[in-house]
Design a protein around this motif. Structure first.
Motif, PDB file in Angstrom:
ATOM      1  N   ALA A   1      73.304 -25.531 -79.095  1.00 16.12           N
ATOM      2  CA  ALA A   1      72.929 -25.353 -77.693  1.00 16.12           C
ATOM      3  C   ALA A   1      71.465 -25.031 -77.580  1.00 16.12           C
ATOM      4  O   ALA A   1      70.867 -24.387 -78.435  1.00 16.12           O
ATOM      5  CB  ALA A   1      73.762 -24.240 -77.059  1.00 16.12           C
ATOM      6  N   ALA A   2      70.866 -25.474 -76.481  1.00 16.84           N
ATOM      7  CA  ALA A   2      69.466 -25.149 -76.248  1.00 16.84           C
ATOM      8  C   ALA A   2      69.295 -23.689 -75.895  1.00 16.84           C
ATOM      9  O   ALA A   2      68.239 -23.114 -76.074  1.00 16.84           O
ATOM     10  CB  ALA A   2      68.916 -26.027 -75.119  1.00 16.84           C
ATOM     11  N   SER A   3      70.307 -23.068 -75.373  1.00 15.24           N
ATOM     12  CA  SER A   3      70.237 -21.652 -75.001  1.00 15.24           C
ATOM     13  C   SER A   3      71.634 -21.070 -75.107  1.00 15.24           C
ATOM     14  O   SER A   3      72.597 -21.658 -74.649  1.00 15.24           O
ATOM     15  CB  SER A   3      69.698 -21.477 -73.576  1.00 15.24           C
ATOM     16  OG  SER A   3      69.695 -20.125 -73.211  1.00 15.24           O
ATOM     17  N   THR A   4      71.749 -19.926 -75.733  1.00 15.12           N
ATOM     18  CA  THR A   4      73.063 -19.316 -75.916  1.00 15.12           C
ATOM     19  C   THR A   4      73.579 -18.632 -74.668  1.00 15.12           C
ATOM     20  O   THR A   4      74.774 -18.427 -74.519  1.00 15.12           O
ATOM     21  CB  THR A   4      72.998 -18.295 -77.058  1.00 15.12           C
ATOM     22  OG1 THR A   4      71.986 -17.311 -76.739  1.00 15.12           O
ATOM     23  CG2 THR A   4      72.617 -18.978 -78.364  1.00 15.12           C
ATOM     24  N   ALA A   5      72.715 -18.253 -73.775  1.00 14.83           N
ATOM     25  CA  ALA A   5      73.126 -17.563 -72.552  1.00 14.83           C
ATOM     26  C   ALA A   5      72.223 -17.996 -71.417  1.00 14.83           C
ATOM     27  O   ALA A   5      71.044 -18.274 -71.629  1.00 14.83           O
ATOM     28  CB  ALA A   5      73.052 -16.041 -72.743  1.00 14.83           C
ATOM     29  N   PRO A   6      72.746 -18.070 -70.189  1.00 13.61           N
ATOM     30  CA  PRO A   6      71.912 -18.460 -69.053  1.00 13.61           C
ATOM     31  C   PRO A   6      70.758 -17.482 -68.872  1.00 13.61           C
ATOM     32  O   PRO A   6      70.954 -16.270 -68.829  1.00 13.61           O
ATOM     33  CB  PRO A   6      72.882 -18.419 -67.864  1.00 13.61           C
ATOM     34  CG  PRO A   6      74.243 -18.517 -68.475  1.00 13.61           C
ATOM     35  CD  PRO A   6      74.147 -17.838 -69.807  1.00 13.61           C
ATOM     36  N   GLY A   7      69.547 -18.027 -68.781  1.00 15.43           N
ATOM     37  CA  GLY A   7      68.362 -17.199 -68.561  1.00 15.43           C
ATOM     38  C   GLY A   7      67.762 -17.481 -67.210  1.00 15.43           C
ATOM     39  O   GLY A   7      68.393 -18.075 -66.325  1.00 15.43           O
ATOM     40  N   TYR A   8      66.510 -17.077 -67.042  1.00 14.19           N
ATOM     41  CA  TYR A   8      65.848 -17.288 -65.759  1.00 14.19           C
ATOM     42  C   TYR A   8      65.659 -18.774 -65.466  1.00 14.19           C
ATOM     43  O   TYR A   8      65.684 -19.196 -64.311  1.00 14.19           O
ATOM     44  CB  TYR A   8      64.494 -16.582 -65.755  1.00 14.19           C
ATOM     45  CG  TYR A   8      64.605 -15.080 -65.788  1.00 14.19           C
ATOM     46  CD1 TYR A   8      65.227 -14.392 -64.754  1.00 14.19           C
ATOM     47  CD2 TYR A   8      64.089 -14.344 -66.847  1.00 14.19           C
ATOM     48  CE1 TYR A   8      65.338 -13.009 -64.769  1.00 14.19           C
ATOM     49  CE2 TYR A   8      64.199 -12.968 -66.886  1.00 14.19           C
ATOM     50  CZ  TYR A   8      64.817 -12.309 -65.842  1.00 14.19           C
ATOM     51  OH  TYR A   8      64.921 -10.950 -65.878  1.00 14.19           O
ATOM     52  N   GLY A   9      65.443 -19.585 -66.522  1.00 18.48           N
ATOM     53  CA  GLY A   9      65.245 -21.007 -66.304  1.00 18.48           C
ATOM     54  C   GLY A   9      66.466 -21.683 -65.721  1.00 18.48           C
ATOM     55  O   GLY A   9      66.389 -22.393 -64.715  1.00 18.48           O
ATOM     56  N   ILE A  10      67.624 -21.486 -66.346  1.00 23.95           N
ATOM     57  CA  ILE A  10      68.857 -22.095 -65.840  1.00 23.95           C
ATOM     58  C   ILE A  10      69.211 -21.530 -64.472  1.00 23.95           C
ATOM     59  O   ILE A  10      69.627 -22.261 -63.562  1.00 23.95           O
ATOM     60  CB  ILE A  10      70.001 -21.880 -66.842  1.00 23.95           C
ATOM     61  CG1 ILE A  10      69.710 -22.641 -68.154  1.00 23.95           C
ATOM     62  CG2 ILE A  10      71.326 -22.329 -66.254  1.00 23.95           C
ATOM     63  CD1 ILE A  10      70.768 -22.458 -69.218  1.00 23.95           C
ATOM     64  N   ARG A  11      69.024 -20.234 -64.301  1.00 22.86           N
ATOM     65  CA  ARG A  11      69.310 -19.632 -62.995  1.00 22.86           C
ATOM     66  C   ARG A  11      68.417 -20.240 -61.923  1.00 22.86           C
ATOM     67  O   ARG A  11      68.869 -20.544 -60.809  1.00 22.86           O
ATOM     68  CB  ARG A  11      69.103 -18.130 -63.050  1.00 22.86           C
ATOM     69  CG  ARG A  11      69.483 -17.408 -61.765  1.00 22.86           C
ATOM     70  CD  ARG A  11      69.090 -15.950 -61.834  1.00 22.86           C
ATOM     71  NE  ARG A  11      69.616 -15.293 -63.018  1.00 22.86           N
ATOM     72  CZ  ARG A  11      69.295 -14.062 -63.392  1.00 22.86           C
ATOM     73  NH1 ARG A  11      68.430 -13.357 -62.661  1.00 22.86           N
ATOM     74  NH2 ARG A  11      69.805 -13.530 -64.479  1.00 22.86           N
ATOM     75  N   GLY A  12      67.135 -20.419 -62.242  1.00 28.29           N
ATOM     76  CA  GLY A  12      66.225 -21.023 -61.275  1.00 28.29           C
ATOM     77  C   GLY A  12      66.616 -22.453 -60.937  1.00 28.29           C
ATOM     78  O   GLY A  12      66.544 -22.875 -59.777  1.00 28.29           O
ATOM     79  N   MET A  13      67.067 -23.235 -61.939  1.00 27.29           N
ATOM     80  CA  MET A  13      67.512 -24.602 -61.670  1.00 27.29           C
ATOM     81  C   MET A  13      68.748 -24.607 -60.771  1.00 27.29           C
ATOM     82  O   MET A  13      68.850 -25.431 -59.844  1.00 27.29           O
ATOM     83  CB  MET A  13      67.797 -25.318 -62.991  1.00 27.29           C
ATOM     84  CG  MET A  13      66.536 -25.640 -63.789  1.00 27.29           C
ATOM     85  SD  MET A  13      66.851 -26.754 -65.190  1.00 27.29           S
ATOM     86  CE  MET A  13      67.795 -25.679 -66.260  1.00 27.29           C
ATOM     87  N   GLN A  14      69.671 -23.714 -61.028  1.00 27.57           N
ATOM     88  CA  GLN A  14      70.868 -23.646 -60.197  1.00 27.57           C
ATOM     89  C   GLN A  14      70.527 -23.259 -58.761  1.00 27.57           C
ATOM     90  O   GLN A  14      71.112 -23.783 -57.811  1.00 27.57           O
ATOM     91  CB  GLN A  14      71.858 -22.658 -60.803  1.00 27.57           C
ATOM     92  CG  GLN A  14      72.454 -23.129 -62.127  1.00 27.57           C
ATOM     93  CD  GLN A  14      73.280 -22.068 -62.821  1.00 27.57           C
ATOM     94  OE1 GLN A  14      73.163 -20.878 -62.528  1.00 27.57           O
ATOM     95  NE2 GLN A  14      74.127 -22.490 -63.758  1.00 27.57           N
TER      96      GLN A  14
END
Length: 375
Positions: free
Chosen positions: A329-342
């Motif tokens: 996986a590119a990231s093991t846990a949702p961070g600010y980047g994924i949260r911002g995309m969502q």
């Protein structure tokens, strides 16, 4: 105390805090002085009109401190008026006494909960004592109560309106902070990741391939220059109302994310459909989403050699897919980047999903239906 009464008793003073003094206060006091003198001079049928005029003029100073000390000012006015009424043998017949309603309004507009309860009790007590004054009829009392209730209700209504407005402004500030944090993350982090990757590549080939090292340094310089340019543009917008704005990125700018010069990871961009159909806000959001997905793949992916950006514009909306061929996986846990995309996708009525692909690598899939493009 019951819960509602206790909640009111513990209520703080009005938010935002009132101004200590405004020029209108001096005008109001001056108007009261002039009105009291004119009424005393013209209404010769009112007994004790000059003592009442003097008392009303003296009590008008309470208007200056009605916001900072609402209960004290109302209490002084009511007690002094009651004592004067007993001494004169009746309530004043001067219309100037109507400014006492301003003190009552200030109590319910600015005071704390316990001050409002105590002030309300004081008004009720004063109304009851007025029954003992000669010449006071039941109609006078009912009319006075109605006016007092209307004045207090106006103060409470404006108090809650100001509080709601302050809460809305605070929510707007929080939303602006989230938007600023998202933009900083999406723009600066992308270039900083590219700088870090090129710096790592340069350290590996510095002894074997000076030309590759020079190319890495040129890339680092270009990314750093672009980062400073975007930072200056954002700071300029924050510091000046009429600062020149940078062009809003769109689907055409996706090609700037493409890298096919042999360095890893290579980025390929493919757009299907007519980009002209996509509104500018949606196109800008798609660019930021793709940019953040590429940044995450570069920063968190393991062994990523290729990143594919696919944009498909259909009659139903727009689909963005960003795939990489990394391991795990590119990231093991949702961070600010994924949260911002969502958050970006949600604001346009769409959704964003990120997770590992069955055949390896990582996928970011964004769906933006046309029904949300007008939001």
């Amino acid at each position: 105390m019951t819960s509602p009464v206790r909640a009111l008793w513990d209520a703080p003073r009005a938010v935002p805090a009132p101004p200590r003094f405004v020029w209108r206060d001096a005008v109001l006091v001056g108007a009261v002085v002039v009105a009291a003198l004119l009424e005393a001079a013209l209404r010769t049928d009112v007994p004790w009109r000059w003592p009442w005029a003097v008392a009303l003029i003296g009590l008008s100073a309470a208007l200056l401190w009605r916001r900072t000390h609402p209960l004290a000012m109302l209490a002084v006015a009511l007690v002094a008026g009651t004592v004067m009424g007993w001494a004169a043998g009746g309530d004043p017949r001067l219309f100037t006494t109507a400014y006492f309603l301003v003190l009552l309004y200030a109590l319910f507009r600015w005071a704390s909960g316990r001050e409002m309860i105590l002030g309300g009790a004081l008004v009720v007590l004063g109304t009851a004592l007025s029954l003992t004054t000669a010449g006071t009829t039941l109609g006078d009392i009912v009319g006075g109560i109605a006016v007092a209730v209307a004045t207090a209700s106006l103060g409470v209504a404006l108090r809650w309106r100001a509080r709601a407005r302050a809460r809305d402004l605070e929510q707007a500030r929080l939303a602006e902070r989230v938007q600023l944090a998202r933009d900083l993350h999406d723009t600066v982090a992308h270039h900083v990741s590219a700088i870090a990757i090129q710096a790592q590549a340069g350290t590996l080939v510095v002894a074997k391939d000076p030309a590759a090292t020079a190319q890495a340094l040129r890339t680092i310089e270009a990314e750093a220059t672009q980062t400073l340019r975007e930072m200056r543009a954002m700071v300029g917008v924050l510091r000046a109302d009429h600062a020149p704005l940078s062009p809003t990125p769109g689907l055409a700018d996706l090609q700037a994310l493409a890298v096919a010069d042999g360095t890893a990871p290579q980025v390929a961009v493919r757009v299907q459909g007519d980009p002209v159909e996509v509104p500018s806000p949606v196109a800008a959001a798609v660019f930021r989403l793709a940019q953040e997905a590429v940044t995450n793949a570069r920063r968190h992916g393991h062994g990523v050699r290729r990143i594919d950006i696919d944009v498909n514009i259909t009659a139903d909306g727009l689909q963005l897919t960003v795939d990489d061929d990394g391991k795990g996986a590119a990231s093991t846990a949702p961070g600010y980047g994924i949260r911002g995309m969502q958050e970006r996708a949600a604001m346009l009525g769409g959704r964003c999903e990120a997770g590992p692909r069955p055949d390896g690598g990582w996928r970011v899939a964004v769906s933006l239906p046309r029904t949300g493009w007008g939001a």
